[in-house]
Every structure is written in structure tokens, then in C-alpha cells.
Design an enzyme around this catalytic site. Sequence first.
Site, short mmCIF file in Angstrom:
data_model
loop_
_atom_site.label_atom_id
_atom_site.label_comp_id
_atom_site.label_asym_id
_atom_site.label_seq_id
_atom_site.Cartn_x
_atom_site.Cartn_y
_atom_site.Cartn_z
N GLU A 181 12.19 -3.50 26.26
CA GLU A 181 11.56 -3.10 27.48
C GLU A 181 11.00 -3.94 28.25
O GLU A 181 10.89 -5.07 27.68
CB GLU A 181 10.54 -2.18 27.17
CG GLU A 181 10.89 -0.49 27.22
CD GLU A 181 10.70 0.04 28.47
OE1 GLU A 181 10.69 -0.98 29.62
OE2 GLU A 181 10.84 1.25 28.82
N ARG B 152 -0.29 5.01 22.98
CA ARG B 152 0.04 3.53 22.91
C ARG B 152 0.15 2.99 24.39
O ARG B 152 0.48 4.00 25.22
CB ARG B 152 1.02 3.42 22.23
CG ARG B 152 2.38 3.82 22.77
CD ARG B 152 3.60 3.45 21.99
NE ARG B 152 4.97 3.80 22.19
CZ ARG B 152 5.65 3.55 23.34
NH1 ARG B 152 5.18 2.48 24.26
NH2 ARG B 152 6.72 3.91 23.43
N ASN C 142 2.38 1.76 27.33
CA ASN C 142 3.60 1.53 27.77
C ASN C 142 3.78 0.65 28.74
O ASN C 142 3.53 -0.45 28.72
CB ASN C 142 4.41 3.00 28.26
CG ASN C 142 5.72 3.22 27.71
OD1 ASN C 142 6.32 2.76 26.85
ND2 ASN C 142 6.34 3.93 28.81
N GLU D 87 4.93 12.27 23.07
CA GLU D 87 5.25 12.37 24.31
C GLU D 87 4.75 13.50 24.86
O GLU D 87 5.07 14.23 25.89
CB GLU D 87 6.90 12.30 24.63
CG GLU D 87 7.56 10.87 24.29
CD GLU D 87 9.05 10.75 24.48
OE1 GLU D 87 9.22 11.66 25.25
OE2 GLU D 87 9.54 9.99 23.90
N ASN E 62 5.99 5.07 33.25
CA ASN E 62 6.92 3.98 33.16
C ASN E 62 6.84 3.23 34.39
O ASN E 62 5.82 2.61 34.76
CB ASN E 62 8.37 4.75 32.97
CG ASN E 62 8.71 4.77 31.39
OD1 ASN E 62 8.81 3.50 30.93
ND2 ASN E 62 9.12 5.68 30.99
N ASP F 30 13.23 5.41 33.85
CA ASP F 30 12.44 4.74 33.17
C ASP F 30 11.87 3.52 33.88
O ASP F 30 11.35 3.62 35.05
CB ASP F 30 13.17 4.06 32.09
CG ASP F 30 12.38 3.61 30.55
OD1 ASP F 30 11.41 3.27 31.01
OD2 ASP F 30 13.17 3.97 29.77
#
Length: 285
Positions: free
Chosen positions: A17, A98, A100, A119, A146, A196
Amino acid sequence: MGRAYEVAVRAWASLGEGPTWDAAAERLIWVDILASRVHTYAPATGRRTVMATEQHVGAAKPRAGGGLVVNLRDGIGLYGPDGSSFRWLVRDPVPGRRGNDAAVAPDGALWAGTMRYDEARGGGGLARIAPDGTVTAQPGEVSVSNGTGWSPDGRLMYYVDSPTHRIDVFDYDTATQRALNRRPFAHIEEGAGFPDGLTVDAEGRVWVALWDGAAIRRYAPDGRLDRVVGLPVRRPTACAFGGPELRDLYVTTARTGIERPHPLSGSVLVLPDAGRGLPGSAFAG
């Protein structure tokens, strides 16, 4: 016609990522969230480094004075140059949640997102982290925070909450550093994957990776879809311009959750000479 992509870094990241070009060091920074690793790659030399973090790491961005700011499970941390030291800037642990994706705004603040591991709807958030650690939460429901990015003039902020199947846009008040008037910019149709990570190029076009969509899309400033680049991997996660003159588009990918992943799943791909990126900002803290 040849393929549009090349392999920049052959890797087996579980959840690659957050590609970010570190102009000062002429290298790409990216993370493997679930492996708690921060990776770097210098295209000019091929040099790669890997640094372990104590927690799952959603994003890592360069700091103006050297080192990295990281969006960890329990908050925002700071590493000194070469990972020489660590301290918490903001620590706010929430069970089941957490950090992201994250992005550095033109003023040097960090906009950091969170999500729940399961999620769950409404379980995430988005906040502006000032260099001194002051946190300003963005109002509104967020599930899986995101991609975030800014228009070339800094007056628009683009944002993805993946389950909405949308890229949204805000008016960005450069005087107060507030994001206002959220509205849809582009819709991702059912069956095309989930939006994303994203980046904005020098022409104001928005590039987004489609999780489960095996593609990168580019949208014109008016929200019109004007390019689709198919990829061999099912789960591209994010994209960022880097390299000489910021002309190469780097794409991180994931293997997690795929029964028979493509051999390149988890690698970093690159679309050479895809456009021209915007110079990034380093975190001012």
C-alpha cells in the site's frame, strides 16, 4: 501493442500500500500493512530497504527534517532518519481499529485515515494531524478510509471511502485548512471493483486503483472517465507518480484474501511515462 506496465519491485507483500515519492532521497516509499514493514526502492540504483514497525502500518510519508511519519494501529508515530529513533506524536488506541491510508497536504499536515479490521460500517475516520500533533477530526461517517489527494491549486481535496464506490471531492479552504462541501466526483460501477488509493497529476486528473478491479482508472477534472489501464493482478491498492520528472506511475498491489494470486500480486508495478505528477509535500512535524 505492448503491455502498459513493468515490474518495478518483485515482492510478495500481503497488503502492499501507500506508494509515495520521496524527492529528497529519490526513492519510492511503500508499506506492507499486515507484515508491519516499510519498504523503499530507489529506481536509479535499484537499492531496496526494509524497516520493521512495531504495529501494522497503514502509511509512511517523508518528514521535512528527515525520517518518516507513520500511520500505525494505535496512532501516528515519528521515526528519525534511517529509523534511528521512534516516538508517538498521537496515540489513540481503539480496539479493533487500525490506521490505513494517509496523505500530506500542501501545508505539511498529515491527513490520516482509520478503519476497523472487520471493515464495519462507520468504524473508521479521517483526521488532520498538525505538525505539533493537534488532531482535527473530519465530520461525517467513514468506514474504510483510503485515498486522499489535492488539486494542483490546492483548492480541492479528493477522498475515497471504499465501500461507497465513489471518489468524493471537497472544497479545501487553504486559509483554515478545512475540507468543506463534500460531494461525489466519480462513481465506480458495481462489478468494477472498489476505489482504493489515489493520486492527482499536474493536469488535475485523478488516478485511482481499483481493489478487486484489476485496473487503474484516470478521471478528468470534470469527473469524466478518460483512461483505464488493465493490470494482471486482481488487487491493485494505490498509485503515485515518481522517478525523473515525476512521469512514472507506481502501483502497489496485494495478495491477501486471494486463493490463487497472480505471481505478481504483492509486487510494485510501474506505468512508465504515464503522465506528470505533482511535487509532494513532506510532513512538517
